[in-house]
Write an enzyme that holds these catalytic residues in place. Structure first.
Site, PDB file in Angstrom:
ATOM      1  N   HIS A 290      47.016  37.281  49.922  1.00 22.91           N
ATOM      2  CA  HIS A 290      47.535  38.668  49.885  1.00 22.91           C
ATOM      3  C   HIS A 290      48.577  38.864  50.986  1.00 22.91           C
ATOM      4  O   HIS A 290      48.243  39.180  52.123  1.00 22.91           O
ATOM      5  CB  HIS A 290      46.377  39.666  50.064  1.00 22.91           C
ATOM      6  CG  HIS A 290      46.769  41.097  49.880  1.00 22.91           C
ATOM      7  ND1 HIS A 290      46.054  41.979  49.105  1.00 22.91           N
ATOM      8  CD2 HIS A 290      47.806  41.826  50.367  1.00 22.91           C
ATOM      9  CE1 HIS A 290      46.628  43.159  49.119  1.00 22.91           C
ATOM     10  NE2 HIS A 290      47.698  43.102  49.902  1.00 22.91           N
TER      11      HIS A 290
ATOM     12  N   GLU B 114      41.772  51.226  49.863  1.00 20.72           N
ATOM     13  CA  GLU B 114      42.502  51.116  51.135  1.00 20.72           C
ATOM     14  C   GLU B 114      42.783  52.541  51.627  1.00 20.72           C
ATOM     15  O   GLU B 114      42.136  53.027  52.543  1.00 20.72           O
ATOM     16  CB  GLU B 114      43.817  50.340  50.927  1.00 20.72           C
ATOM     17  CG  GLU B 114      44.663  50.207  52.185  1.00 20.72           C
ATOM     18  CD  GLU B 114      46.095  49.702  51.893  1.00 20.72           C
ATOM     19  OE1 GLU B 114      46.592  49.854  50.764  1.00 20.72           O
ATOM     20  OE2 GLU B 114      46.719  49.196  52.845  1.00 20.72           O
TER      21      GLU B 114
ATOM     22  N   HIS C 132      52.718  40.493  51.018  1.00 17.60           N
ATOM     23  CA  HIS C 132      53.901  40.985  50.292  1.00 17.60           C
ATOM     24  C   HIS C 132      55.143  40.326  50.880  1.00 17.60           C
ATOM     25  O   HIS C 132      55.341  40.348  52.102  1.00 17.60           O
ATOM     26  CB  HIS C 132      54.004  42.506  50.432  1.00 17.60           C
ATOM     27  CG  HIS C 132      52.798  43.230  49.930  1.00 17.60           C
ATOM     28  ND1 HIS C 132      52.765  43.865  48.716  1.00 17.60           N
ATOM     29  CD2 HIS C 132      51.562  43.407  50.486  1.00 17.60           C
ATOM     30  CE1 HIS C 132      51.565  44.412  48.532  1.00 17.60           C
ATOM     31  NE2 HIS C 132      50.815  44.146  49.602  1.00 17.60           N
TER      32      HIS C 132
ATOM     33  N   ASP D 113      48.809  40.789  54.714  1.00 17.14           N
ATOM     34  CA  ASP D 113      49.391  41.955  54.036  1.00 17.14           C
ATOM     35  C   ASP D 113      50.915  42.072  54.245  1.00 17.14           C
ATOM     36  O   ASP D 113      51.670  41.663  53.388  1.00 17.14           O
ATOM     37  CB  ASP D 113      48.668  43.234  54.470  1.00 17.14           C
ATOM     38  CG  ASP D 113      48.722  44.337  53.423  1.00 17.14           C
ATOM     39  OD1 ASP D 113      49.155  44.075  52.290  1.00 17.14           O
ATOM     40  OD2 ASP D 113      48.315  45.482  53.731  1.00 17.14           O
ATOM     41  N   ASP D 114      51.332  42.672  55.351  1.00 16.94           N
ATOM     42  CA  ASP D 114      52.763  42.833  55.677  1.00 16.94           C
ATOM     43  C   ASP D 114      52.904  42.548  57.174  1.00 16.94           C
ATOM     44  O   ASP D 114      53.111  43.472  57.979  1.00 16.94           O
ATOM     45  CB  ASP D 114      53.218  44.269  55.394  1.00 16.94           C
ATOM     46  CG  ASP D 114      52.909  44.693  53.972  1.00 16.94           C
ATOM     47  OD1 ASP D 114      53.672  44.344  53.065  1.00 16.94           O
ATOM     48  OD2 ASP D 114      51.865  45.356  53.773  1.00 16.94           O
TER      49      ASP D 114
ATOM     50  N   HIS E 223      45.448  46.710  44.275  1.00 20.00           N
ATOM     51  CA  HIS E 223      45.178  47.404  45.533  1.00 20.00           C
ATOM     52  C   HIS E 223      44.254  48.594  45.243  1.00 20.00           C
ATOM     53  O   HIS E 223      44.557  49.430  44.394  1.00 20.00           O
ATOM     54  CB  HIS E 223      46.464  47.937  46.157  1.00 20.00           C
ATOM     55  CG  HIS E 223      47.296  46.887  46.833  1.00 20.00           C
ATOM     56  ND1 HIS E 223      47.836  45.824  46.174  1.00 20.00           N
ATOM     57  CD2 HIS E 223      47.667  46.762  48.142  1.00 20.00           C
ATOM     58  CE1 HIS E 223      48.510  45.071  47.034  1.00 20.00           C
ATOM     59  NE2 HIS E 223      48.431  45.616  48.242  1.00 20.00           N
TER      60      HIS E 223
HETATM   61  N1  ADE Z   1      52.805  47.449  49.643  1.00 23.41           N
HETATM   62  C1  ADE Z   1      52.972  46.677  50.723  1.00 23.41           C
HETATM   63  N2  ADE Z   1      51.890  46.743  51.518  1.00 23.41           N
HETATM   64  C2  ADE Z   1      51.006  47.574  50.915  1.00 23.41           C
HETATM   65  C3  ADE Z   1      49.709  48.028  51.226  1.00 23.41           C
HETATM   66  N3  ADE Z   1      49.069  47.646  52.332  1.00 23.41           N
HETATM   67  N4  ADE Z   1      49.123  48.891  50.389  1.00 23.41           N
HETATM   68  C4  ADE Z   1      49.744  49.281  49.262  1.00 23.41           C
HETATM   69  N5  ADE Z   1      50.967  48.874  48.923  1.00 23.41           N
HETATM   70  C5  ADE Z   1      51.589  48.014  49.732  1.00 23.41           C
HETATM   71 ZN    ZN Z   2      48.946  44.749  50.135  1.00 29.35          ZN
END
Ligand code: ADE
Ligand code: ZN
Length: 334
Positions: free
Chosen positions: A11, A192, A13, A270-271, A189
């Site tokens: 996971h 969260e 992006h 994640d990011d 997703h």
């Molecule tokens: N797009 C990129 N990161 C995300 C996240 N943590 N939750 C939802 N959409 C996303």
């Molecule tokens: Zn994500």
């Protein structure tokens, strides 16, 4: 120390992995002012909505297939340098369309990056196409149709990311039906920004083998039991969850309780630069802030590979690499 441990991630992006320096260089290349989303400390955002705006602004700075190839290759090289053997990258053909590059060239760039990284480091990677929920059901359905049509051996999964508070999961069901019929692995997703009900909706409507985050399932004991029984894998991203204030701190994060309740979990970034993290840091957090043993962490890596959207021969190869390193079959209780 977890640096020596083999790692896997399912996971992350792609545009969310863009290092601030690279984004700054892209902005300069295209003459774009990024002062509202990037300062000397990194990306600037204040809450989940602002994060999504910042993310989309960063994505708009990658405009050619070559931009995407470089971004992909450099992220995978960074992962390989910390002993990562497998990565699934979440990509959005919508971003390719929105910058006028087109989804095909966007995807071709990502594939070039994956091939180059595999050649240079041996890292194995696959692509998960995602629909962005805040672009609406039609765009998410179009993303699923695109992924189904692509018949690209590296595209093995379908996801839905973006603004979890927009619409109901049922509004997007058709997208998942299309992806399922095309043989793609499904993840979504949920749990969260929204609570346990979003995870319940995801299970009822999508029936995915994995859920992105899902950590707020902890709010409903029956749901936690259901996840454990189903064997649904939660792609947990602790650093992201703390940065976005899903939990106030690592002590209150639900990862440990979910794992103790028998839910299958793994570690992800994640990011990463948006949340001042990296996959290496997530492993380190699991060890030092959350107190997981190396054996437990190896167990989570094994779960990521077991849940990976790959052909069985690749899965067997990755699992044997992990087992050779950990000295057992990883199935013993940690
Ligand atoms: N797009 C990129 N990161 C995300 C996240 N943590 N939750 C939802 N959409 C996303
Ligand atoms: Zn994500």
């Amino acid at each position: 120390m977890t640096r020596h441990l083999l790692k896997a991630e399912i996971h992350c992006h792609l545009e969310g992995a863009a290092p601030p320096d690279l984004t700054r260089a892209q902005a300069q290349k295209y003459g774009v002012d990024v002062s509202s989303i990037l300062d000397e400390n990194g990306y600037v955002w204040s809450d989940f909505s602002a994060f999504l705006v910042c993310y989309d602004a960063v994505a708009s700075l990658f405009r050619t297939a070559d931009d995407y190839a470089k971004l992909t290759e450099s992220y995978l090289a960074e992962l390989a340098a910390v002993n990562t053997i497998y990565s699934e990258i979440i990509v959005s053909p919508d971003h390719g369309d929105r910058i006028g590059l087109g989804a095909d060239a966007y995807l071709a760039g990502v594939c070039d990056g994956i091939h180059a990284a595999r050649e240079a480091t041996g890292i194995e990677a696959r692509i998960i196409v995602t629909g962005e929920r805040h672009f609406g059901p039609e765009r998410v359905i179009a993303a699923a149709q695109y992924a189904a049509r692509a018949r690209n051996p590296l595209v093995t999964g379908f996801n839905m990311a973006g603004e979890e508070r927009m619409g109901r999961v049922a509004d997007y069901a058709r997208a998942f039906d299309i992806a399922r019929d095309a043989g793609l692995g499904l993840t979504i997703h949920a749990g969260e920004v929204c609570g346990a009900s979003s995870v319940r909706d995801a299970l009822d409507v999508v029936r995915p083998s994995r859920i992105g985050h899902g950590v707020r399932a902890i709010e409903d004991t029956a749901l936690v039991e259901r996840l454990a029984e189903l064997g649904t894998v939660l792609e947990v991203c602790p650093g992201s969850n703390i940065a976005l204030k899903v939990f106030p701190d690592f002590d209150s994060h639900s990862l440990r309780a979910l794992k103790a309740a028998g839910v299958r979990v793994c570690l992800n970034s994640d990011d990463p630069p948006f949340f001042r993290t990296s996959l290496a840091r997530e492993y380190e957090i699991a060890s030092s802030a959350m107190g997981f043993s190396d054996a437990e962490i190896n167990g989570m890596t094994r779960t990521a590979i077991e849940a990976a959207f790959v052909d069985e021969a690749t899965r067997v190869r990755l699992l044997s690499r992990l087992d050779a390193e950990t000295g057992d079959d990883g199935r013993k209780p940690a």
